[in-house]
Design a protein around this motif. Structure first.
Motif, short mmCIF file in Angstrom:
data_model
loop_
_atom_site.label_atom_id
_atom_site.label_comp_id
_atom_site.label_asym_id
_atom_site.label_seq_id
_atom_site.Cartn_x
_atom_site.Cartn_y
_atom_site.Cartn_z
N VAL A 78 62.21 28.51 32.92
CA VAL A 78 61.10 27.62 32.59
C VAL A 78 61.56 26.53 31.63
O VAL A 78 61.23 25.34 31.80
CB VAL A 78 59.92 28.42 31.98
N SER A 79 62.31 26.90 30.61
CA SER A 79 62.77 25.91 29.64
C SER A 79 63.76 24.93 30.27
O SER A 79 63.78 23.74 29.92
CB SER A 79 63.39 26.59 28.42
N LEU A 80 64.57 25.41 31.23
CA LEU A 80 65.50 24.53 31.91
C LEU A 80 64.75 23.49 32.74
O LEU A 80 65.08 22.30 32.73
CB LEU A 80 66.43 25.34 32.81
N VAL A 81 63.70 23.93 33.44
CA VAL A 81 62.86 23.00 34.21
C VAL A 81 62.18 22.01 33.27
O VAL A 81 62.13 20.81 33.54
CB VAL A 81 61.82 23.78 35.03
N GLY A 82 61.66 22.52 32.16
CA GLY A 82 60.94 21.66 31.24
C GLY A 82 61.80 20.62 30.55
O GLY A 82 61.35 19.52 30.24
N LEU A 83 63.07 20.95 30.29
CA LEU A 83 63.95 20.04 29.54
C LEU A 83 64.90 19.25 30.42
O LEU A 83 65.67 18.44 29.92
CB LEU A 83 64.75 20.84 28.51
N ALA A 84 64.84 19.49 31.74
CA ALA A 84 65.80 18.84 32.64
C ALA A 84 65.70 17.32 32.61
O ALA A 84 66.72 16.62 32.61
CB ALA A 84 65.60 19.35 34.06
N MET A 85 64.48 16.78 32.58
CA MET A 85 64.34 15.32 32.56
C MET A 85 64.81 14.72 31.25
O MET A 85 65.01 13.52 31.13
CB MET A 85 62.88 14.93 32.83
N LEU A 86 65.00 15.56 30.24
CA LEU A 86 65.52 15.11 28.94
C LEU A 86 67.03 15.29 28.85
O LEU A 86 67.62 14.98 27.81
CB LEU A 86 64.84 15.90 27.80
N TRP A 87 67.66 15.81 29.91
CA TRP A 87 69.09 16.10 29.93
C TRP A 87 69.49 17.05 28.79
O TRP A 87 70.61 17.01 28.30
CB TRP A 87 69.93 14.82 29.82
N MET A 88 68.56 17.90 28.38
CA MET A 88 68.79 18.76 27.23
C MET A 88 68.91 20.22 27.67
O MET A 88 67.92 20.85 28.04
CB MET A 88 67.63 18.62 26.23
N PRO A 89 70.10 20.80 27.64
CA PRO A 89 70.22 22.24 27.94
C PRO A 89 69.39 23.06 26.96
O PRO A 89 69.46 22.83 25.74
CB PRO A 89 71.73 22.51 27.75
N PRO A 90 68.58 23.99 27.44
CA PRO A 90 67.71 24.73 26.52
C PRO A 90 68.45 25.50 25.43
O PRO A 90 67.93 25.64 24.32
CB PRO A 90 66.92 25.66 27.45
N THR A 91 69.63 26.00 25.74
CA THR A 91 70.40 26.70 24.70
C THR A 91 70.78 25.73 23.58
O THR A 91 70.73 26.08 22.39
CB THR A 91 71.65 27.35 25.30
N LEU A 92 71.16 24.51 23.95
CA LEU A 92 71.48 23.51 22.94
C LEU A 92 70.24 23.15 22.13
O LEU A 92 70.30 23.02 20.90
CB LEU A 92 72.05 22.25 23.60
N TRP A 93 69.08 23.02 22.80
CA TRP A 93 67.85 22.70 22.09
C TRP A 93 67.48 23.82 21.10
O TRP A 93 67.07 23.56 19.98
CB TRP A 93 66.72 22.48 23.07
N GLN A 94 67.65 25.06 21.55
CA GLN A 94 67.35 26.19 20.68
C GLN A 94 68.20 26.13 19.41
O GLN A 94 67.72 26.46 18.32
CB GLN A 94 67.63 27.50 21.44
N ILE A 95 69.43 25.67 19.55
CA ILE A 95 70.34 25.62 18.41
C ILE A 95 70.08 24.39 17.54
O ILE A 95 69.86 24.50 16.33
CB ILE A 95 71.80 25.63 18.90
N VAL A 96 70.10 23.21 18.17
CA VAL A 96 70.00 21.98 17.39
C VAL A 96 68.62 21.81 16.76
O VAL A 96 68.50 21.31 15.63
CB VAL A 96 70.37 20.74 18.25
N HIS A 97 67.57 22.26 17.46
CA HIS A 97 66.22 22.07 16.93
C HIS A 97 65.74 23.29 16.14
O HIS A 97 65.45 23.20 14.95
CB HIS A 97 65.24 21.76 18.05
N ASN A 98 65.65 24.43 16.82
CA ASN A 98 65.09 25.62 16.16
C ASN A 98 65.97 26.12 15.01
O ASN A 98 65.47 26.43 13.93
CB ASN A 98 64.91 26.75 17.18
N ARG A 99 67.27 26.20 15.27
CA ARG A 99 68.16 26.81 14.27
C ARG A 99 68.62 25.82 13.20
O ARG A 99 68.52 26.12 12.00
CB ARG A 99 69.39 27.41 14.97
N GLU A 100 69.11 24.67 13.62
CA GLU A 100 69.69 23.74 12.65
C GLU A 100 68.64 22.85 11.99
O GLU A 100 68.56 22.77 10.76
CB GLU A 100 70.76 22.87 13.34
N HIS A 101 67.82 22.18 12.80
CA HIS A 101 66.87 21.23 12.23
C HIS A 101 65.80 21.92 11.39
O HIS A 101 65.50 21.47 10.28
CB HIS A 101 66.21 20.43 13.37
N HIS A 102 65.24 23.01 11.88
CA HIS A 102 64.17 23.66 11.14
C HIS A 102 64.69 24.38 9.89
O HIS A 102 63.96 24.51 8.91
CB HIS A 102 63.41 24.65 12.03
#
Length: 378
Positions: free
Chosen positions: A102-126
């Motif tokens: 689901v996250s891959l489908v949701g982030l595909a148009m953003l060219w953002m791998p969900p694992t990378l988003w989980q790291i850069v946003h949830n883990r690092e940014h927050h």
């Protein structure tokens, strides 16, 4: 101008501890409606591409009829990020494999791998919001003048940006953001990478997942291009135009989230984050993403309850309640200030010749963006 000293900062956990008992239990329940919203917007994109496959048969004077659909598709790109963002912060999807799909489908148009988003946003940014370790912050003046820093200087809103550069940047900045973080971890994966604001490492397992997800996203985009037969008109109206509109909408929120705020060594969302006031229609369409400070206090909460969190903040922290700005005022401040940090509370230009104090006071509602130029000093 008054600035917030580190001694006056309050950690995010303290706000959450105090306010959580005042929120209803339903606010912390998984919101599976976001899955439905995500799928609806995927369907809208598919519908747009299906209609676009016939554009080569349309006479030229009918083509403007496609623009409203392109605008709707652009909004779908925005909603796909925001719904995926909410889902990846919550426990709405418990099955790891289904969650990844689901996250891959949701982030595909953003060219953002969900694992990378989980790291850069949830883990690092927050965890490191608007600190030196935050990959989403402004560049420091003292950082090397790399291509990443140059691009942000040329295309992000600031007192020095050219209107044409800003227009190009609105449609492309998200892609640059993804590209620089993706290449940082896939090609180098160490803290010495200097073309990102703050580099971070990922584990070998995470790195492999990011690579596989990226190739999956690449395959999906190639499939769309093939379906549209690489036809220039079809691609322009149904691929590049909606993506450009969507990226511009997303980056408007991203720019106003933190780029006006001071650097903080203590993760205080009321000092390092901004919520903006937008028309109610946009809050409805964009899942209350304008309530960004509230999100940083309760990352996993149902976004429907952000307005209640804002009310509680303004009630219990009245001296700090000025973190909310009208969207227009926030944008004006971005356009009237430089985009590099000289120190924790000072912005400066690329050359370092012009510096200005961070314009946000403890009560940002007192800000009048008009006289900002008067604060400049050389």
């Amino acid at each position: 101008m008054n600035v917030i000293q580190n001694s006056a900062l309050t950690h995010q956990s303290e706000y959450a501890k105090k306010l959580r008992p005042m929120l209803p239990p339903a606010a912390f329940l998984p919101d599976r409606n976001k899955i439905v919203i995500l799928l609806i917007n995927v369907a809208l994109l598919v519908l747009g591409w299906a209609i676009a496959s016939y554009l080569d048969r349309w006479t030229w004077y009918w083509l403007p009829l496609y623009f409203p659909l392109a605008l709707l598709m652009g909004n779908s790109v925005i909603v796909l990020l925001f719904s995926s963002h909410d889902l990846m912060h919550s426990s709405a999807i418990k099955a790891p494999r289904f969650r990844r799909i689901v996250s891959l489908v949701g982030l595909a148009m953003l060219w953002m791998p969900p694992t990378l988003w989980q790291i850069v946003h949830n883990r690092e940014h927050h965890t490191h919001t608007n600190s030196v370790a935050d990959p989403d912050r402004n560049y420091l003046y003292e950082q090397p003048n790399t291509w990443g820093k140059w691009i942000q200087n040329q295309f992000s809103p600031s007192s020095d940006v050219h209107p044409l550069g800003l227009a190009v940047g609105m449609a492309t900045a998200w892609g640059i953001y993804t590209f620089r973080n993706l290449t940082s971890v896939l090609l180098f994966n160490n803290e010495s990478v200097n073309y990102v604001p703050a580099a971070f490492r990922v584990s070998p397992k995470e790195r492999a997942a990011i690579a596989s997800e990226f190739f999956g996203i690449l395959g999906l985009h190639l499939s769309i291009l093939c379906y549209l037969q690489f036809h220039p008109l079809k691609l322009a109206l149904s691929y590049f135009l909606p993506i450009g509109i969507g990226y511009a909408g997303i980056i408007f929120y991203v720019y106003t989230n933190h780029m006006l705020c001071r650097l903080t060594s203590v993760n205080d969302p009321l000092a390092n984050s901004i919520s903006i006031k937008v028309p109610k229609l946009f809050d409805l369409l964009h899942l209350n993403f304008s309530y960004h400070t509230e999100h940083h206090i309760f990352p996993g909460i149902n976004s429907d309850y952000y307005p209640l969190v804002q009310t509680l903040l303004q009630t219990h922290y009245p001296t700090k309640a000025g973190y909310v700005l009208p969207a227009k005022a926030a944008w004006q401040l971005l356009l009237q200030t430089p985009r590099h940090y000289r120190d924790d509370v000072t912005f400066t230009t690329w050359s370092g010749e012009t510096s200005i104090p961070c314009p946000l006071e403890q009560n940002a509602q007192k800000i009048d963006p008009t006289p900002i130029a008067e604060l400049r000093k050389v």
